[in-house]
Motif scaffolding. Structure first.
Motif, short mmCIF file in Angstrom:
data_model
loop_
_atom_site.label_atom_id
_atom_site.label_comp_id
_atom_site.label_asym_id
_atom_site.label_seq_id
_atom_site.Cartn_x
_atom_site.Cartn_y
_atom_site.Cartn_z
N ALA A 36 6.37 13.71 -0.21
CA ALA A 36 6.56 12.50 0.07
C ALA A 36 7.12 11.82 -1.42
O ALA A 36 6.64 12.24 -2.58
CB ALA A 36 5.17 11.78 0.23
N ILE A 37 8.06 10.77 -1.53
CA ILE A 37 8.54 10.20 -2.55
C ILE A 37 8.52 8.83 -2.23
O ILE A 37 8.60 8.13 -1.41
CB ILE A 37 10.05 10.96 -3.22
CG1 ILE A 37 10.95 10.48 -2.03
CG2 ILE A 37 10.04 12.20 -3.43
CD1 ILE A 37 12.33 10.59 -2.76
N GLU A 38 8.26 8.06 -3.67
CA GLU A 38 8.38 6.73 -3.55
C GLU A 38 9.94 6.36 -3.64
O GLU A 38 10.90 6.84 -4.42
CB GLU A 38 7.83 5.92 -5.01
CG GLU A 38 6.36 5.99 -4.77
CD GLU A 38 5.70 5.26 -5.96
OE1 GLU A 38 6.55 4.58 -6.59
OE2 GLU A 38 4.26 5.55 -6.01
N THR A 85 1.21 13.77 1.42
CA THR A 85 0.91 14.83 0.92
C THR A 85 -0.28 15.70 1.41
O THR A 85 -0.13 17.13 1.62
CB THR A 85 0.66 14.44 -0.57
OG1 THR A 85 1.67 13.53 -0.95
CG2 THR A 85 0.74 15.78 -1.73
N ASN A 86 -1.37 15.11 1.61
CA ASN A 86 -2.67 15.92 2.29
C ASN A 86 -2.11 16.70 3.56
O ASN A 86 -2.76 17.52 3.92
CB ASN A 86 -3.67 14.99 2.82
CG ASN A 86 -4.35 14.51 1.04
OD1 ASN A 86 -4.08 14.97 0.21
ND2 ASN A 86 -5.15 13.49 1.38
N ALA A 145 0.94 -1.20 -0.06
CA ALA A 145 -0.07 -0.03 0.20
C ALA A 145 0.74 1.26 -0.12
O ALA A 145 1.04 1.97 1.16
CB ALA A 145 -0.93 0.00 1.17
N VAL A 146 1.52 1.88 -1.21
CA VAL A 146 2.47 2.98 -1.24
C VAL A 146 1.58 4.07 -1.52
O VAL A 146 1.82 4.94 -0.76
CB VAL A 146 3.28 2.50 -2.36
CG1 VAL A 146 4.32 3.60 -2.58
CG2 VAL A 146 4.18 1.34 -2.19
N SER A 147 0.73 4.03 -2.43
CA SER A 147 0.31 5.36 -3.03
C SER A 147 -1.03 5.89 -1.57
O SER A 147 -0.76 7.20 -1.63
CB SER A 147 -0.76 5.08 -4.21
OG SER A 147 -1.47 4.26 -3.88
N GLU A 148 -1.30 5.02 -1.03
CA GLU A 148 -2.26 5.54 0.22
C GLU A 148 -1.30 6.25 1.22
O GLU A 148 -1.82 7.22 1.46
CB GLU A 148 -2.84 4.32 0.67
CG GLU A 148 -3.88 3.56 -0.07
CD GLU A 148 -3.16 2.50 -1.00
OE1 GLU A 148 -1.91 2.51 -1.10
OE2 GLU A 148 -3.95 1.87 -1.53
N HIS A 149 -0.19 5.86 1.28
CA HIS A 149 0.58 6.58 2.30
C HIS A 149 1.34 7.96 1.86
O HIS A 149 1.26 8.80 2.47
CB HIS A 149 2.09 5.80 2.62
CG HIS A 149 1.72 4.63 3.52
ND1 HIS A 149 1.46 4.97 5.14
CD2 HIS A 149 1.94 3.43 3.67
CE1 HIS A 149 1.53 3.85 5.85
NE2 HIS A 149 1.62 2.90 4.95
N ASP A 191 -9.20 8.07 5.91
CA ASP A 191 -8.88 9.52 5.75
C ASP A 191 -8.41 10.14 7.23
O ASP A 191 -8.18 11.23 7.12
CB ASP A 191 -10.07 10.19 5.18
CG ASP A 191 -10.48 9.79 3.77
OD1 ASP A 191 -9.41 9.72 2.99
OD2 ASP A 191 -11.55 9.61 3.56
N ASP A 192 -8.12 9.41 8.10
CA ASP A 192 -7.38 9.77 9.46
C ASP A 192 -6.21 9.81 9.33
O ASP A 192 -5.47 8.83 9.23
CB ASP A 192 -8.09 8.96 10.51
CG ASP A 192 -8.14 9.62 11.89
OD1 ASP A 192 -7.25 10.66 11.91
OD2 ASP A 192 -8.63 9.20 12.49
#
Ligand SMILES: NC(=O)CC[C@H](N)C(=O)O
Length: 195
Positions: free
Chosen positions: A26-28, A20-21, A11-15, A174-175
């Motif tokens: 943040a980068i991969e 970012t939010n 689960a990479v993009s979720e982090h 979303d928390d």
């Protein structure tokens, strides 16, 4: 300040989205040389055995160990927590071994594969929404480990120095409060470095 997310599997993009939010860059991270660009790192959920195979394949094991030893903060969620444990019960070796704890994999899985719970996480958030998916449990901790949260009497979040780990997936909600707490750990450490 920049935070990396180990992007080999899981689960990479979720982090990345929650970081970012929350106002962090943040980068991969896919290669060892990219670790030099970041001040903190997240080891995501996924499958710890598959992740370990890829860590070895891309020669990331030693660089990840050195990153942790340098004192730069690392957050592990679910499979990430497994990677950070010193000991895995019933298995021969741990992986990165950053946190003095004994972890049992898929410990909740026998009862329920996945579920959501509301947890108080000490110093982080009250009533945090936590998603558990074939989650590991922390069975024992050493004297330097701070227990941050328990669910049904079982340990599900811990901190040892610059290492933070939870057996659930804060990134699937979303928390963002756990991510915000981690960003703060990274920011505080970056300030220390700069002086
Ligand atoms: N959701 C997860 O990250 C599950 C972890 C997985 N069961 C493992 O052993 O790695």
């Amino acid at each position: 300040m920049k935070i990396g997310v180990l992007a080999l599997q899981g689960a990479v993009s979720e982090h990345i989205r929650l970081l970012t939010n929350s106002g962090a860059e943040a980068i991969e991270i896919k290669r060892a040389d990219q670790l030099a660009e970041v001040d903190g790192l997240i080891l995501p959920g996924g499958e710890s055995t598959a992740m370990r195979r890829l860590i070895d394949k891309y020669q990331l094991f030693k660089p990840l160990r050195e990153f942790g030893e340098s004192g730069k903060p690392i957050l592990g969620t679910c499979a990430g927590l497994i990677l950070m444990a010193k000991t895995l019960s019933g298995e021969q070796d741990g992986h990165l071994g950053f946190i003095d704890m004994v972890v049992e994999r898929n410990a909740f899985g026998r009862q329920r594969d996945s579920f959501e719970a509301t947890l108080d996480v000490k110093g982080v958030a009250e009533k945090l929404t936590a998603v558990f998916i074939r989650a590991p449990l922390v069975k024992e901790v050493g004297p330097d480990v701070d227990i941050l949260s328990e669910y049904n009497g079982e340990i599900v979040a811990v901190k040892q120095g610059s290492f933070l780990a939870c057996s659930f997936h804060p990134e699937l909600t979303d928390d963002a409060r756990l991510h915000q707490a981690f960003i703060k750990m990274v920011a505080e450490r970056s300030v220390l470095e700069a002086h």
